[in-house]
Scaffold this motif. Structure first.
Motif, mmCIF file in Angstrom:
data_model
loop_
_atom_site.group_PDB
_atom_site.id
_atom_site.type_symbol
_atom_site.label_atom_id
_atom_site.label_comp_id
_atom_site.label_asym_id
_atom_site.label_seq_id
_atom_site.Cartn_x
_atom_site.Cartn_y
_atom_site.Cartn_z
ATOM 1 N N GLY A 98 9.667 11.236 1.932
ATOM 2 C CA GLY A 98 10.769 12.156 1.662
ATOM 3 C C GLY A 98 11.708 12.392 2.831
ATOM 4 N N ARG A 99 11.391 11.887 4.011
ATOM 5 C CA ARG A 99 12.247 12.092 5.211
ATOM 6 C C ARG A 99 13.097 10.854 5.437
ATOM 7 N NH1 ARG A 99 15.188 12.450 9.231
ATOM 8 N NH2 ARG A 99 14.852 13.924 10.933
ATOM 9 N N LYS A 100 14.420 11.013 5.239
ATOM 10 C CA LYS A 100 15.349 9.899 5.401
ATOM 11 C C LYS A 100 15.780 9.771 6.858
ATOM 12 C CE LYS A 100 17.344 10.099 0.812
ATOM 13 N NZ LYS A 100 18.563 10.218 0.009
ATOM 14 N N ALA A 101 15.923 8.544 7.296
ATOM 15 C CA ALA A 101 16.476 8.281 8.627
ATOM 16 C C ALA A 101 17.992 8.454 8.538
ATOM 17 C CB ALA A 101 16.121 6.871 9.073
ATOM 18 N N GLY A 151 14.257 -8.935 5.995
ATOM 19 C CA GLY A 151 13.076 -8.359 5.367
ATOM 20 C C GLY A 151 13.367 -6.951 4.870
ATOM 21 N N PHE A 152 12.305 -6.216 4.614
ATOM 22 C CA PHE A 152 12.427 -4.858 4.082
ATOM 23 C C PHE A 152 12.669 -3.883 5.225
ATOM 24 C CE2 PHE A 152 10.693 -0.824 2.484
ATOM 25 C CZ PHE A 152 11.370 -0.726 1.275
ATOM 26 N N TYR A 153 13.696 -3.079 5.097
ATOM 27 C CA TYR A 153 14.083 -2.089 6.100
ATOM 28 C C TYR A 153 13.764 -0.700 5.549
ATOM 29 C CZ TYR A 153 17.051 0.591 9.278
ATOM 30 O OH TYR A 153 17.522 1.491 10.193
ATOM 31 N N ILE A 154 12.877 0.032 6.207
ATOM 32 C CA ILE A 154 12.472 1.357 5.747
ATOM 33 C C ILE A 154 13.579 2.361 6.064
ATOM 34 C CG2 ILE A 154 10.786 3.221 5.995
ATOM 35 C CD1 ILE A 154 8.772 1.113 6.921
ATOM 36 N N THR A 155 14.015 3.072 5.035
ATOM 37 C CA THR A 155 15.037 4.099 5.219
ATOM 38 C C THR A 155 14.474 5.503 5.025
ATOM 39 O OG1 THR A 155 15.690 3.907 2.899
ATOM 40 C CG2 THR A 155 16.922 2.579 4.505
ATOM 41 N N GLU A 156 13.319 5.598 4.349
ATOM 42 C CA GLU A 156 12.754 6.911 4.051
ATOM 43 C C GLU A 156 11.227 6.814 4.024
ATOM 44 O OE1 GLU A 156 12.717 9.911 0.215
ATOM 45 O OE2 GLU A 156 14.539 8.754 0.608
ATOM 46 N N ALA A 174 0.831 -1.209 0.000
ATOM 47 C CA ALA A 174 0.000 0.000 0.000
ATOM 48 C C ALA A 174 0.861 1.253 0.000
ATOM 49 C CB ALA A 174 -0.934 -0.002 1.210
ATOM 50 N N LEU A 175 1.913 1.265 0.816
ATOM 51 C CA LEU A 175 2.764 2.453 0.901
ATOM 52 C C LEU A 175 3.630 2.622 -0.344
ATOM 53 C CD1 LEU A 175 3.805 2.293 4.657
ATOM 54 C CD2 LEU A 175 2.046 3.716 3.590
ATOM 55 N N GLU A 176 4.061 1.515 -0.932
ATOM 56 C CA GLU A 176 4.848 1.620 -2.160
ATOM 57 C C GLU A 176 3.984 2.069 -3.330
ATOM 58 O OE1 GLU A 176 6.894 -2.166 -2.464
ATOM 59 O OE2 GLU A 176 8.706 -1.272 -1.612
ATOM 60 N N GLU A 177 2.712 1.685 -3.354
ATOM 61 C CA GLU A 177 1.805 2.159 -4.408
ATOM 62 C C GLU A 177 1.747 3.687 -4.427
ATOM 63 O OE1 GLU A 177 -2.118 0.612 -3.780
ATOM 64 O OE2 GLU A 177 -1.599 -1.387 -4.507
ATOM 65 N N LYS A 178 1.790 4.300 -3.251
ATOM 66 C CA LYS A 178 1.710 5.762 -3.125
ATOM 67 C C LYS A 178 3.093 6.405 -3.091
ATOM 68 C CE LYS A 178 -2.702 5.449 -2.929
ATOM 69 N NZ LYS A 178 -3.453 5.627 -4.145
ATOM 70 N N ASP A 179 4.125 5.594 -3.298
ATOM 71 C CA ASP A 179 5.520 6.061 -3.294
ATOM 72 C C ASP A 179 5.855 6.795 -1.989
ATOM 73 O OD1 ASP A 179 8.017 6.111 -4.531
ATOM 74 O OD2 ASP A 179 7.690 8.123 -5.333
ATOM 75 N N MET A 180 5.352 6.262 -0.880
ATOM 76 C CA MET A 180 5.572 6.902 0.422
ATOM 77 C C MET A 180 6.816 6.396 1.129
ATOM 78 S SD MET A 180 1.858 7.364 2.216
ATOM 79 C CE MET A 180 2.650 7.957 3.699
ATOM 80 N N ILE A 181 7.293 5.193 0.785
ATOM 81 C CA ILE A 181 8.450 4.644 1.484
ATOM 82 C C ILE A 181 9.527 4.217 0.504
ATOM 83 C CG2 ILE A 181 7.155 3.831 3.489
ATOM 84 C CD1 ILE A 181 7.326 0.978 2.274
ATOM 85 N N LYS A 182 10.746 4.243 1.015
ATOM 86 C CA LYS A 182 11.902 3.684 0.310
ATOM 87 C C LYS A 182 12.682 2.906 1.346
ATOM 88 C CE LYS A 182 12.117 7.245 -3.168
ATOM 89 N NZ LYS A 182 12.772 8.404 -3.698
#
Length: 134
Positions: free
Chosen positions: A91-94, A83-88, A68-76
């Motif tokens: 637009g706000r990068k950790a 697994g998948f580690y959220i870095t952004e 759902a979040l990737e569909e809206k391009d909200m996370i990278k």
């Protein structure tokens, strides 16, 4: 003859218990890992300390929060052995030098599974909070 009937009853009772166990196991696993097809509307808050909370209402047919979040391009992020580690998020990068990371909660309670394994349901509410310190 009586002995054959006895063993037939034992066999049928065992078979019945086995069928009941399989049914209960199926119902338990289906409840814990629901696959809810169709359109769902979820709410996602992006919380960064010291900044205004951003709230997004997402309408999707995705099964998992990541989808759902990737569909809206909200996370990278990046995929690792865990697994998948959220870095952004939005637009706000950790900043790894500050030991920042994104914490996922649902209705304020921390989720201890990866974003790939979070199955979404209609009206779910999630928070992605930027945390500091491992």
């Amino acid at each position: 003859m009586k002995e054959a009937k006895y063993w037939l009853k034992v066999f049928l009772a065992t078979l019945g218990l086995f069928a009941l166990t399989v049914l209960l196991l199926y119902l338990f696993l289906n409840k814990r890992n629901p696959s809810s097809p169709g359109v769902k509307e979820i709410t996602v808050q992006v919380i960064v300390p010291g900044e205004d909370v951003q709230e997004f209402v997402i309408t999707t047919e995705a099964y998992t929060l990541r989808q759902a979040l990737e569909e809206k391009d909200m996370i990278k992020g990046q995929t690792s052995t865990y697994g998948f580690y959220i870095t952004e998020v939005n637009g706000r990068k950790a900043d790894e030098s500050k030991q920042e990371w994104w914490c996922i909660t649902k209705d304020g309670e921390e989720i201890f599974t990866g974003i790939d394994l979070i199955n979404i349901q209609d009206k779910d509410k999630y928070e992605l909070t930027l945390m500091e310190g491992y």
